[in-house]
Design an enzyme around this catalytic site. Structure first.
Site, PDB file in Angstrom:
ATOM      1  CD  GLU A 185      21.015  18.234  32.766  1.00 18.50           C
ATOM      2  OE1 GLU A 185      20.889  17.731  33.898  1.00 18.50           O
ATOM      3  OE2 GLU A 185      22.117  18.359  32.200  1.00 18.50           O
ATOM      4  CG  ASP A 191      27.636  20.655  29.990  1.00 15.98           C
ATOM      5  OD1 ASP A 191      27.623  21.798  29.498  1.00 15.98           O
ATOM      6  OD2 ASP A 191      26.616  19.945  30.045  1.00 15.98           O
ATOM      7  CB  SER A 192      25.878  23.772  32.757  1.00 12.27           C
ATOM      8  OG  SER A 192      25.197  23.172  31.675  1.00 12.27           O
ATOM      9  CB  CYS A 250      29.471  23.890  28.508  1.00  5.95           C
ATOM     10  SG  CYS A 250      28.124  25.056  28.783  1.00  5.95           S
ATOM     11  CG  HIS A 308      22.222  19.699  27.739  1.00  5.19           C
ATOM     12  ND1 HIS A 308      23.232  20.525  28.152  1.00  5.19           N
ATOM     13  CD2 HIS A 308      21.776  19.058  28.859  1.00  5.19           C
ATOM     14  CE1 HIS A 308      23.390  20.397  29.463  1.00  5.19           C
ATOM     15  NE2 HIS A 308      22.531  19.513  29.910  1.00  5.19           N
ATOM     16  CB  CYS A 322      23.234  23.536  23.343  1.00  8.81           C
ATOM     17  SG  CYS A 322      22.949  23.018  25.052  1.00  8.81           S
TER      18      CYS A 322
END
Ligand code: DGL
Length: 294
Positions: A153, A10-11, A73, A193, A191
């Site tokens: 994050e 993932d990023s 992702c 996240h 997403c």
């Protein structure tokens, strides 16, 4: 090859929500997780840049001789899946968009489905297309919600800031009308996240909205892909909602042969360990994370 690890990337840390589902389903497998934390976010970047980054991440994991590659992702899956599949032919490559779309189509009764994702994922239209392929009569409303990435994050999953941002993004979808028929009945967290903010998102969406993400269906897709390719380690599957009884048995059995997880990040390994534990549902120690360059 069945002894080789499964690569997941993932990023940043969002893909750890997918890894969590994979670990639950395949507790005896080894995993290598890569978070491209130096270049996060992907969601605001051009499709060309994201495809290039995603390919570099995939090639870095290929060097670990993985037997399967999971693009955990949505942004990278939406633009990078074809090129990664083309370049890395030797192993199954699984993205998260198709499994997420499948989860949404299974959950929705009315066929009116909302998707929140990064700007890149919404702009590319991959979710809209995948849902319409699976359910041609569906009505899809897709909106970007990029701030959720930074909040996740940052470890700011709950509280007044997360609540205010969730209301800001979801009001145009769920707050515009009082009529239940004109509201979507299902919301896709498009997403990886976003599951971290599920509680705030659920509150802002209101009662009766089914919230789905791609973690569980992606894990099922990986199990199926590895089984079909004859690459599953024997006795390594954990629980799936379908077969609880036998699952309990195999979880007990496989807990004796628990696999390993190796974490790689392109920057901020201390931060990755500190915040990543929240995504994964278990602590990550600083010593478990390696710094790599792509
Ligand atoms: N986790 C990524 C996704 O699923 C997006 C985060 C980012 O913008 O980098 O789309």
């Amino acid at each position: 090859l069945s002894e080789a690890p499964i690569g997941v990337f993932d990023s940043g840390m969002g893909g750890l929500t997918v890894l969590k589902a994979l670990l639950g389903r395949l507790p005896g497998e080894d995993f290598v997780y890569l978070g491209d934390t130096a270049r996060l976010p992907y969601g605001t970047k051009s499709p060309e840049t994201v495809a290039r980054y995603a390919l570099q991440a995939a090639e870095a994991l290929e060097a670990y001789r993985v037997k399967c590659l999971v693009i955990a992702c949505n942004t990278a899956s939406s633009v990078g899946l074809p090129i990664i599949r083309e370049r890395i032919e030797s192993v199954p490559v699984v993205g998260v968009i198709e499994p997420g779309a499948r989860a949404a189509c299974e959950a929705s009764s009315s066929g009116h489905i909302a998707v929140i994702a990064t700007e890149g994922t919404v702009r590319g239209g991959a979710y809209q297309q995948a849902i319409l392929r699976l359910r041609p009569g569906a009505r899809v409303t897709a909106l970007p919600a990029p701030l959720f990435v930074s909040l996740a994050e940052e470890g700011l999953h709950t509280g007044s800031i997360a609540g205010a941002v969730a209301r800001h993004y979801l009001r145009p979808i769920f707050g515009a009308t009082d009529s239940a028929e004109s509201r979507p009945d299902t919301l896709v967290l498009g997403c990886t996240h976003f599951p971290m903010l599920a509680a705030s998102i659920r509150r802002a969406a209101g009662r009766g909205v089914r919230i789905v993400d791609s973690a569980a269906t992606t894990a099922e897709t990986v199990v199926r892909g590895l089984t079909d390719a004859g690459l599953l380690r024997t006795g390594t599957t954990g629980s799936s909602s379908g077969a609880r009884k036998s699952a309990r048995k195999s979880v007990r059995k496989s807990s004796r042969t628990r696999g390993t997880v190796r974490f790689l990040a392109t920057d901020g390994i201390e931060r990755f360990a500190r915040i990543g534990g929240g995504f994964l549902g278990r602590a990550i120690t600083r010593g478990e994370v390696e710094l790599i360059d792509l």
